[in-house]
Design a protein around this motif. Structure first.
Motif, short mmCIF file in Angstrom:
data_model
loop_
_atom_site.label_atom_id
_atom_site.label_comp_id
_atom_site.label_asym_id
_atom_site.label_seq_id
_atom_site.Cartn_x
_atom_site.Cartn_y
_atom_site.Cartn_z
N ALA A 91 112.07 -84.67 -23.23
CA ALA A 91 111.83 -85.70 -24.24
C ALA A 91 112.43 -87.03 -23.79
O ALA A 91 113.62 -87.10 -23.48
N TYR A 147 103.60 -91.37 -29.96
CA TYR A 147 104.02 -90.13 -29.32
C TYR A 147 102.98 -89.79 -28.25
O TYR A 147 101.80 -89.61 -28.57
N ASP A 160 102.28 -86.76 -26.05
CA ASP A 160 102.73 -85.37 -25.94
C ASP A 160 101.86 -84.56 -24.98
O ASP A 160 100.64 -84.74 -24.95
N TRP A 207 101.05 -80.56 -24.26
CA TRP A 207 101.16 -79.29 -24.96
C TRP A 207 100.83 -78.12 -24.03
O TRP A 207 100.04 -78.25 -23.10
N ILE A 223 104.83 -78.36 -27.79
CA ILE A 223 104.99 -79.58 -26.98
C ILE A 223 106.02 -79.29 -25.87
O ILE A 223 107.15 -78.90 -26.16
N ARG A 231 107.48 -84.84 -24.39
CA ARG A 231 107.22 -85.93 -25.33
C ARG A 231 107.76 -87.23 -24.76
O ARG A 231 108.94 -87.32 -24.40
#
Length: 205
Positions: free
Chosen positions: A58, A131, A133, A135, A144, A147
């Motif tokens: 992230a 965002y 993302d 997946w 996810i 990110r």
């Protein structure tokens, strides 16, 4: 021979439909995005494993966390105890077969004071961003695994008990410092940031 050739001509369409995300799968992705917003607004950080993989990467506007425990701690530290509302809106989902990419607009509002403060009642931060993302499929669901939060703009409003008011747009400090300034206990505020804010307040009066 002609029916055989006709079948060959339809093969690209067959693969296209096979890889296309059906409505049920798309709903799962959109619901998961919405569930994240509700979880963090409810201070429900214990169920983030329903959103992210254990090894999630992230990047929140430069604040990088590797692995779900580190990311969870980051969110708890920044958002725990804060009144917030995350609104995930326009979303585009790209199906890559075994993985997905999605881009979603997010507008998030954060309201003061924090749990230990009454000084900045009415203070607010409004954050605008996206965002990005990536997946991966986990069983029958999607999680996810990466990110990237792209921050567009931050709007900061401060109101103190003495009637002073500050409004700043695109306040040039990192996201979590911005929230800290607006919402946390005054005793914990960064003096350099408060100095900046005070000078703006004086210039407006």
């Amino acid at each position: 021979m002609r029916p055989f050739l006709a079948c060959l001509a339809l093969l690209p369409l067959l693969f296209t439909f096979t890889w296309a995300l059906n409505a049920g799968e798309e709903l799962k992705v959109r619901t998961t995005l919405s569930r994240f917003a509700i979880f963090v607004d409810d201070d429900d950080f214990d169920h983030l494993d329903q959103i992210f993989t254990p090894d999630v990467y992230a990047d929140y506007a430069g604040s990088i966390n590797k692995g779900l425990p580190a990311f969870e701690a980051f969110l708890r530290r920044g958002l725990g105890g804060i009144v917030s509302q995350h609104a995930v809106s326009t979303t585009v989902i790209e199906d890559l077969g075994d993985s997905l990419n999605s881009t979603a607009y997010v507008t998030a509002g954060f309201l003061g004071p924090g749990k230990n403060s009454t000084t900045w009642v009415g203070s607010a931060v409004t954050l605008y961003g996206k965002y990005h993302d990536t997946w991966t499929r986990v069983g029958k669901d999607w999680r996810i695994k990466q990110r990237i939060f792209e921050q567009f703009s931050v709007k900061l409003k401060l109101f103190n008990q003495n009637g002073g008011a500050i409004e700043l747009v695109d306040f040039s400090v990192p996201l979590m410092q911005c929230l800290w300034l607006a919402i946390s206990s005054p005793k914990k505020k960064d003096s350099s940031l408060m100095g900046n804010a005070t000078s703006v307040e004086e210039s407006m009066t």
